[in-house]
Design a protein around this motif. Structure first.
Motif, PDB file in Angstrom:
ATOM      1  N   GLY A  29      22.866  10.555  -9.280  1.00 45.04           N
ATOM      2  CA  GLY A  29      23.172  11.957  -9.030  1.00 45.04           C
ATOM      3  C   GLY A  29      22.093  12.724  -8.297  1.00 45.04           C
ATOM      4  O   GLY A  29      22.205  13.939  -8.114  1.00 45.04           O
ATOM      5  N   LYS A  30      21.036  12.033  -7.885  1.00 42.41           N
ATOM      6  CA  LYS A  30      19.928  12.705  -7.189  1.00 42.41           C
ATOM      7  C   LYS A  30      19.715  12.101  -5.816  1.00 42.41           C
ATOM      8  O   LYS A  30      20.153  10.987  -5.525  1.00 42.41           O
ATOM      9  N   GLU A  31      19.022  12.839  -4.972  1.00 45.71           N
ATOM     10  CA  GLU A  31      18.712  12.329  -3.645  1.00 45.71           C
ATOM     11  C   GLU A  31      17.536  11.348  -3.722  1.00 45.71           C
ATOM     12  O   GLU A  31      16.717  11.400  -4.643  1.00 45.71           O
ATOM     13  N   ARG A  32      17.470  10.481  -2.720  1.00 44.50           N
ATOM     14  CA  ARG A  32      16.344   9.563  -2.654  1.00 44.50           C
ATOM     15  C   ARG A  32      15.064  10.356  -2.408  1.00 44.50           C
ATOM     16  O   ARG A  32      15.043  11.288  -1.601  1.00 44.50           O
ATOM     17  N   GLU A  33      13.994   9.966  -3.104  1.00 47.80           N
ATOM     18  CA  GLU A  33      12.740  10.691  -2.979  1.00 47.80           C
ATOM     19  C   GLU A  33      11.580   9.738  -2.724  1.00 47.80           C
ATOM     20  O   GLU A  33      11.601   8.571  -3.128  1.00 47.80           O
ATOM     21  N   PHE A  34      10.577  10.279  -2.071  1.00 54.49           N
ATOM     22  CA  PHE A  34       9.355   9.532  -1.769  1.00 54.49           C
ATOM     23  C   PHE A  34       8.570   9.282  -3.048  1.00 54.49           C
ATOM     24  O   PHE A  34       8.442  10.169  -3.899  1.00 54.49           O
ATOM     25  N   VAL A  35       7.999   8.066  -3.168  1.00 52.75           N
ATOM     26  CA  VAL A  35       7.146   7.737  -4.310  1.00 52.75           C
ATOM     27  C   VAL A  35       5.702   7.533  -3.851  1.00 52.75           C
ATOM     28  O   VAL A  35       4.783   8.176  -4.364  1.00 52.75           O
ATOM     29  N   ALA A  36       5.522   6.650  -2.889  1.00 42.66           N
ATOM     30  CA  ALA A  36       4.172   6.346  -2.409  1.00 42.66           C
ATOM     31  C   ALA A  36       4.276   5.599  -1.095  1.00 42.66           C
ATOM     32  O   ALA A  36       5.314   5.013  -0.786  1.00 42.66           O
ATOM     33  N   SER A  37       3.202   5.632  -0.313  1.00 41.79           N
ATOM     34  CA  SER A  37       3.164   4.835   0.911  1.00 41.79           C
ATOM     35  C   SER A  37       1.761   4.306   1.114  1.00 41.79           C
ATOM     36  O   SER A  37       0.800   4.773   0.477  1.00 41.79           O
ATOM     37  N   ILE A  38       1.653   3.329   2.004  1.00 45.96           N
ATOM     38  CA  ILE A  38       0.361   2.712   2.264  1.00 45.96           C
ATOM     39  C   ILE A  38       0.250   2.437   3.760  1.00 45.96           C
ATOM     40  O   ILE A  38       1.194   1.977   4.402  1.00 45.96           O
ATOM     41  N   SER A  39      -0.911   2.740   4.298  1.00 47.83           N
ATOM     42  CA  SER A  39      -1.139   2.545   5.720  1.00 47.83           C
ATOM     43  C   SER A  39      -1.319   1.058   6.038  1.00 47.83           C
ATOM     44  O   SER A  39      -1.402   0.219   5.135  1.00 47.83           O
ATOM     45  N   VAL A  40      -1.402   0.760   7.303  1.00 48.41           N
ATOM     46  CA  VAL A  40      -1.543  -0.625   7.747  1.00 48.41           C
ATOM     47  C   VAL A  40      -2.802  -1.258   7.141  1.00 48.41           C
ATOM     48  O   VAL A  40      -2.772  -2.385   6.654  1.00 48.41           O
ATOM     49  N   GLY A  73      -4.341  -0.187   4.503  1.00 48.54           N
ATOM     50  CA  GLY A  73      -4.392   0.018   3.059  1.00 48.54           C
ATOM     51  C   GLY A  73      -5.312   1.139   2.630  1.00 48.54           C
ATOM     52  O   GLY A  73      -5.432   1.436   1.449  1.00 48.54           O
ATOM     53  N   GLY A  74      -5.936   1.801   3.601  1.00 44.89           N
ATOM     54  CA  GLY A  74      -6.911   2.823   3.268  1.00 44.89           C
ATOM     55  C   GLY A  74      -6.332   4.199   2.986  1.00 44.89           C
ATOM     56  O   GLY A  74      -7.032   5.073   2.470  1.00 44.89           O
ATOM     57  N   HIS A  75      -5.081   4.414   3.312  1.00 40.85           N
ATOM     58  CA  HIS A  75      -4.439   5.722   3.092  1.00 40.85           C
ATOM     59  C   HIS A  75      -3.215   5.507   2.228  1.00 40.85           C
ATOM     60  O   HIS A  75      -2.273   4.807   2.622  1.00 40.85           O
ATOM     61  N   THR A  76      -3.221   6.096   1.036  1.00 44.09           N
ATOM     62  CA  THR A  76      -2.150   5.867   0.063  1.00 44.09           C
ATOM     63  C   THR A  76      -1.729   7.185  -0.580  1.00 44.09           C
ATOM     64  O   THR A  76      -2.145   7.487  -1.709  1.00 44.09           O
ATOM     65  N   PRO A  77      -0.890   7.953   0.084  1.00 47.28           N
ATOM     66  CA  PRO A  77      -0.383   9.178  -0.554  1.00 47.28           C
ATOM     67  C   PRO A  77       0.645   8.868  -1.637  1.00 47.28           C
ATOM     68  O   PRO A  77       1.373   7.861  -1.547  1.00 47.28           O
ATOM     69  N   TYR A  78       0.701   9.734  -2.650  1.00 49.19           N
ATOM     70  CA  TYR A  78       1.627   9.574  -3.762  1.00 49.19           C
ATOM     71  C   TYR A  78       2.375  10.878  -4.009  1.00 49.19           C
ATOM     72  O   TYR A  78       1.863  11.960  -3.761  1.00 49.19           O
ATOM     73  N   ALA A  79       3.569  10.746  -4.550  1.00 48.29           N
ATOM     74  CA  ALA A  79       4.267  11.918  -5.061  1.00 48.29           C
ATOM     75  C   ALA A  79       3.504  12.427  -6.277  1.00 48.29           C
ATOM     76  O   ALA A  79       2.925  11.640  -7.039  1.00 48.29           O
ATOM     77  N   ASP A  80       3.497  13.738  -6.467  1.00 48.94           N
ATOM     78  CA  ASP A  80       2.778  14.314  -7.597  1.00 48.94           C
ATOM     79  C   ASP A  80       3.265  13.757  -8.930  1.00 48.94           C
ATOM     80  O   ASP A  80       2.490  13.605  -9.868  1.00 48.94           O
ATOM     81  N   SER A  81       4.545  13.431  -8.992  1.00 48.89           N
ATOM     82  CA  SER A  81       5.133  12.982 -10.249  1.00 48.89           C
ATOM     83  C   SER A  81       4.622  11.617 -10.701  1.00 48.89           C
ATOM     84  O   SER A  81       4.746  11.273 -11.879  1.00 48.89           O
ATOM     85  N   VAL A  82       4.043  10.836  -9.795  1.00 48.93           N
ATOM     86  CA  VAL A  82       3.574   9.493 -10.162  1.00 48.93           C
ATOM     87  C   VAL A  82       2.075   9.336  -9.986  1.00 48.93           C
ATOM     88  O   VAL A  82       1.515   8.293 -10.371  1.00 48.93           O
ATOM     89  N   LYS A  83       1.420  10.342  -9.440  1.00 46.78           N
ATOM     90  CA  LYS A  83      -0.012  10.252  -9.176  1.00 46.78           C
ATOM     91  C   LYS A  83      -0.770   9.983 -10.470  1.00 46.78           C
ATOM     92  O   LYS A  83      -0.532  10.619 -11.495  1.00 46.78           O
ATOM     93  N   GLY A  84      -1.674   9.007 -10.405  1.00 47.29           N
ATOM     94  CA  GLY A  84      -2.453   8.651 -11.587  1.00 47.29           C
ATOM     95  C   GLY A  84      -1.798   7.608 -12.469  1.00 47.29           C
ATOM     96  O   GLY A  84      -2.444   7.070 -13.370  1.00 47.29           O
TER      97      GLY A  84
END
Length: 117
Positions: free
Chosen positions: A42-53, A55-66
């Motif tokens: 019932g929800k839209e697809r949402e971003f969780v995390a990504s990783i650069s080529v 591996g040095g850049h790894t942004p996270y959604a606030d809901s999963v950070k940590g």
């Protein structure tokens, strides 16, 4: 053309741990940034995390950070999502995709993660 296959999903208790894998074939996987996304019923697809080529850049959604950690092993053409201390609200189908410019594509079929309380 890169093809992605997710695995590692299943039923896990809240506070436990689970590791998802995204295996790539058919292309030069190491050239692409890679992301994990999820879609709950019932929800839209949402971003969780990504990783650069690199591996040095790894942004996270606030809901999963940590709690979640994304990593990649280019020699194995695989990206991982380590899920620690999952919560029932993390229950969803998890997908991986590769990024090109501002878009994501080559979506896998997804793997179901269910977190019990």
């Amino acid at each position: 053309q890169v093809q992605l296959v997710e695995s590692g999903g299943g039923l896990v208790q809240a506070g436990g741990s689970l590791r998802l894998s995204c295996a790539a074939s058919g292309g030069t996987f190491s050239r692409y940034r890679t992301g994990w996304f999820r879609q709950a019923p019932g929800k839209e697809r949402e971003f969780v995390a990504s990783i650069s080529v690199s591996g040095g850049h790894t942004p996270y959604a606030d809901s999963v950070k940590g709690r979640f950690t994304i990593s990649r092993d280019n020699a194995k053409n695989t990206v991982y999502l380590q899920m620690n201390s999952p919560k029932p609200e993390d229950t969803a189908v998890y997908y991986c995709a590769v990024g090109a410019g501002s878009t994501w594509g080559n979506w896998g079929q997804g793997t179901q993660v269910t977190v019990s309380s």
